[in-house]
Design a protein around this motif. Sequence first.
Motif, PDB file in Angstrom:
ATOM      1  N   MET A 494      12.529  59.896  32.550  1.00 40.80           N
ATOM      2  CA  MET A 494      13.632  59.636  31.621  1.00 40.80           C
ATOM      3  C   MET A 494      14.953  60.176  32.150  1.00 40.80           C
ATOM      4  SD  MET A 494      12.972  57.708  29.198  1.00 40.80           S
ATOM      5  CE  MET A 494      14.513  57.975  28.339  1.00 40.80           C
ATOM      6  N   ASP A 495      14.858  61.237  32.955  1.00 34.68           N
ATOM      7  CA  ASP A 495      16.102  61.771  33.513  1.00 34.68           C
ATOM      8  C   ASP A 495      16.760  60.739  34.422  1.00 34.68           C
ATOM      9  OD1 ASP A 495      13.901  62.113  35.221  1.00 34.68           O
ATOM     10  OD2 ASP A 495      15.017  63.546  36.448  1.00 34.68           O
ATOM     11  N   ILE A 496      15.915  59.963  35.099  1.00 33.95           N
ATOM     12  CA  ILE A 496      16.470  58.931  35.986  1.00 33.95           C
ATOM     13  C   ILE A 496      17.131  57.831  35.162  1.00 33.95           C
ATOM     14  CG2 ILE A 496      15.854  57.168  37.680  1.00 33.95           C
ATOM     15  CD1 ILE A 496      13.577  59.077  38.518  1.00 33.95           C
ATOM     16  N   VAL A 497      16.471  57.471  34.057  1.00 33.12           N
ATOM     17  CA  VAL A 497      17.050  56.441  33.192  1.00 33.12           C
ATOM     18  C   VAL A 497      18.425  56.882  32.703  1.00 33.12           C
ATOM     19  CG1 VAL A 497      16.777  55.186  31.030  1.00 33.12           C
ATOM     20  CG2 VAL A 497      14.792  55.588  32.491  1.00 33.12           C
ATOM     21  N   ARG A 498      18.483  58.154  32.259  1.00 30.53           N
ATOM     22  CA  ARG A 498      19.761  58.607  31.741  1.00 30.53           C
ATOM     23  C   ARG A 498      20.808  58.706  32.851  1.00 30.53           C
ATOM     24  NH1 ARG A 498      20.796  64.018  28.389  1.00 30.53           N
ATOM     25  NH2 ARG A 498      20.214  64.946  30.370  1.00 30.53           N
ATOM     26  N   ARG A 499      20.355  59.137  34.021  1.00 30.59           N
ATOM     27  CA  ARG A 499      21.279  59.226  35.152  1.00 30.59           C
ATOM     28  C   ARG A 499      21.941  57.869  35.401  1.00 30.59           C
ATOM     29  NH1 ARG A 499      20.336  62.018  39.762  1.00 30.59           N
ATOM     30  NH2 ARG A 499      20.007  63.744  38.366  1.00 30.59           N
ATOM     31  N   ILE A 500      21.127  56.829  35.391  1.00 24.04           N
ATOM     32  CA  ILE A 500      21.655  55.493  35.674  1.00 24.04           C
ATOM     33  C   ILE A 500      22.584  55.025  34.557  1.00 24.04           C
ATOM     34  CG2 ILE A 500      21.027  53.058  35.894  1.00 24.04           C
ATOM     35  CD1 ILE A 500      18.411  54.003  37.239  1.00 24.04           C
ATOM     36  N   VAL A 501      22.067  55.103  33.321  1.00 25.28           N
ATOM     37  CA  VAL A 501      22.800  54.514  32.203  1.00 25.28           C
ATOM     38  C   VAL A 501      24.067  55.303  31.875  1.00 25.28           C
ATOM     39  CG1 VAL A 501      22.668  53.929  29.756  1.00 25.28           C
ATOM     40  CG2 VAL A 501      20.719  53.493  31.244  1.00 25.28           C
ATOM     41  N   VAL A 502      23.914  56.614  31.779  1.00 28.24           N
ATOM     42  CA  VAL A 502      25.036  57.431  31.306  1.00 28.24           C
ATOM     43  C   VAL A 502      25.929  57.885  32.457  1.00 28.24           C
ATOM     44  CG1 VAL A 502      25.682  59.500  30.031  1.00 28.24           C
ATOM     45  CG2 VAL A 502      23.663  58.184  29.340  1.00 28.24           C
ATOM     46  N   ASP A 503      25.318  58.508  33.462  1.00 29.49           N
ATOM     47  CA  ASP A 503      26.146  59.112  34.508  1.00 29.49           C
ATOM     48  C   ASP A 503      26.721  58.080  35.461  1.00 29.49           C
ATOM     49  OD1 ASP A 503      25.525  61.495  33.341  1.00 29.49           O
ATOM     50  OD2 ASP A 503      23.829  61.898  34.668  1.00 29.49           O
ATOM     51  N   GLN A 504      25.861  57.141  35.915  1.00 30.73           N
ATOM     52  CA  GLN A 504      26.361  56.166  36.903  1.00 30.73           C
ATOM     53  C   GLN A 504      27.215  55.106  36.260  1.00 30.73           C
ATOM     54  OE1 GLN A 504      23.679  54.141  39.427  1.00 30.73           O
ATOM     55  NE2 GLN A 504      23.047  55.982  40.523  1.00 30.73           N
ATOM     56  N   LEU A 505      26.705  54.534  35.174  1.00 29.46           N
ATOM     57  CA  LEU A 505      27.382  53.374  34.616  1.00 29.46           C
ATOM     58  C   LEU A 505      28.329  53.745  33.473  1.00 29.46           C
ATOM     59  CD1 LEU A 505      24.353  50.920  34.604  1.00 29.46           C
ATOM     60  CD2 LEU A 505      26.272  50.930  36.178  1.00 29.46           C
TER      61      LEU A 505
END
Lengths: 679, 125
Positions: A494-505
């Motif tokens: 889930m940390d990866i999901v959040r990294r992509i959705v919130v931090d990257q995008l």
Amino acid sequence: MTASVDLADFLPAYLAEVEELLDSAHRQLMAVEASARRGAAHPKSVRELFRALHTIKGLSAMVDVEPIVSISHWMETSLRQADQAGGRLPESSVEPLMEGLRAVEQRMRQLAAGKDASPVPPGLLERLEALGVSSPVVASTARPSALLLDETLALAPRLTPTEREQLTSGAGHRRPVRVDFIPGAERAARGITINSVRERLAALGELVKVVPVAGPAPGGGSLTFVLLLSTDASDAVLKEAAGGEPAQVRALSTAPSAVDGPSVPEREPELEEEPEEGRRSSGTLRVEVSRLDEALERLAALVVNRSRLQRAVVDLTAVGAPTRELRAILQENGRQLRDMRAAILRLRMVRVGDVLERLPLLVRGLRRTTGKAVRLELEVGDAELDKAVADRMLPALVHLVRNAVDHALESPEERRAAGKPPEGRVRLGCHANSSGWVDITVADDGRGVDAGAVARRAGVPVPRGPDDLLELLCRPGFSTREEVTSTSGRGMGMDIVRRIVVDQLGGELRLETRVGEGTTFHLRVPLTITLLDAIIFECAGLRYAVAVGSVEELIEVEAARVVRPAGAHGVALVERRGQSVTLVSLARLLGSASAQAVDATPPRGLVVRQRGELVAFGVDRLLGQQEIVLRPLEDPLVRVPGVAGATDLGDGQPTLVLDLNALGAARRPGSGGREERAT
Amino acid sequence: MSEVLVVDDSKVMRDMVVACLRPYPGLNFTHASSGLEAIERLSLSPYDLLVLDLNMPDIGGIEVVEFVRGQDRLRTLPIIIVTTRGDEASRARALSAGANRFMTKPFTPDAILAEARGLLEEKPA
């Protein structure tokens, strides 16, 4: 004469085309599998699958990728037999063929990464070869029905029994029809060609066969294409689809066969999975993303130029010149630039449905490995997304769907015991809202997240609301534990999901869950993002990024060659190819420096051009170059001249992206800085 | 200028064929992505060489050859068939239908160039 042609140059184009063929092959194989499970044949998909592998084999031979040639050769061989058996493929053949496709795909990825394709996995060829030998050749069951084709043309012998059957046994109100299309130079110039006519007619019914017939044709042609189809469209619609006059539409009469009598055995049910959409329309064009980016870059240059023009007009106005007309043109020009930017961004849009076409395959694999019954529902409609966003989102969605099946859904027995249907459901919905954001939901009807269990596992108090629970699930450490039997289940990656959705995008991620009923993840991501090739550097202990395109040169700053004119406050000069360049301490400019950092000479310099003049910004260390996602600072109040936005370099920490051209300008008295951007 | 019609449903393959033949001076290339499109183009304008894939979605290369040879105007059009290992059985059919040359993938750029040169230069007036 020797040809100076190296077919290896075609590798990128080869990879792109094989990727498309593999996508199509996956779809066809899944359609074949669905039919095989019912014991039915699927001749069309078997034929398409065969052709895809045949093409992959030929192309791979040309660019000399032997492992893929071998794999596709043996897959093709077994499919040829299935094709000859009327499109009948035993269900047991599906898995080895899937394995073959995966092996090809893996080698494609190796090639794309610049590596050699690894040899064929041990045993695979033998398994594929065995398919060809063992699959029983079932004779085609299609019985020729009495189709009275137009006697003037000897078409009947050119139809196979299966084709006759396809023509005459149309469901509902479908009837067999013959459409004559006569090609012509003038018609071709208007885009009315056999390819376009065939495509239009295929959309109106089942196009069974196209036969070219030479000889004088109405309208002075010398060639007629006879298209045979089963359709419920009216003659007028068909004629229109064939380009109007001199096309002709005629009904084909059928008569009951004397042999069959009225007691025709029931037909097999209509095939439900006809992957028609798999055909690429000839109206589309493949364009490398880098070319679109280039267009955007050119546009950015235009925008910069426009601000110069704007300033010049302001100056003219200030001295009393009549600039009303000029200002009107300038305003119109600004609108046009914005429209053009929007048009270019639209070119980068891809259909979400296309991006997600591999998810059913993933779920199929999970069904097999977990033993759970799952139905994946994609409700994405015609939603579109910037390719750059889509590429980044896909891994996050794969994660969420995998989690849902792996952890959230219960086994069929558990579900039955809980009064739920044994087949679990994962639904992926997507729609674009008007404000430039796309909402995506991944919902399951599984067991829900048990906040208490999650808290126990993490050794913390029970989270109070869904936001706190999500926060807990997204803890990097949380993801490493993999307990398939755990009731909390979720959290893997889930940390990866959040990294992509919130931090990257720069998007949002929300969780909604009810124990026993299911979990829904709500994702919101921007419709488009700005990608930038950036130089990453360190200055006074912090990392920054700057667009590669804005930097003229990277220089070594030798302390001995720095001249500090007396009295010039903080400004020094450095020699570059015999020319003096202003050296600005970036650390001081950003106000982040300690006193000693300002005094020391920074070892590296980024040379940029400001209003035609070169300026070197002294920095501590260059860390490299990478593509970043630029997230503009949205709040107009925080718009700082010299700061283009922020980015995530992959560590979850926001990094400022500097606009050095404007940063210098803002420093000067009397200059407004460059605030106009291509937004 | 000699007109060459390159027929293959794979765009990469068409591009490769064109790249292989490019060194021969004075060739002009037209692409067709299906057998039917090839027949349409052949009926609309003259060509000096046809490079044809065997395995295509609508009608196969052999049917195109049969069609071409059935037309007076196209009886002498040189045809090179390009195909893939495993199609050997088709070879005899294609040649007897009237194809002039048969290339099996993989072939080298020089090989197809030599065949094309031979056909274009020996072509009866």
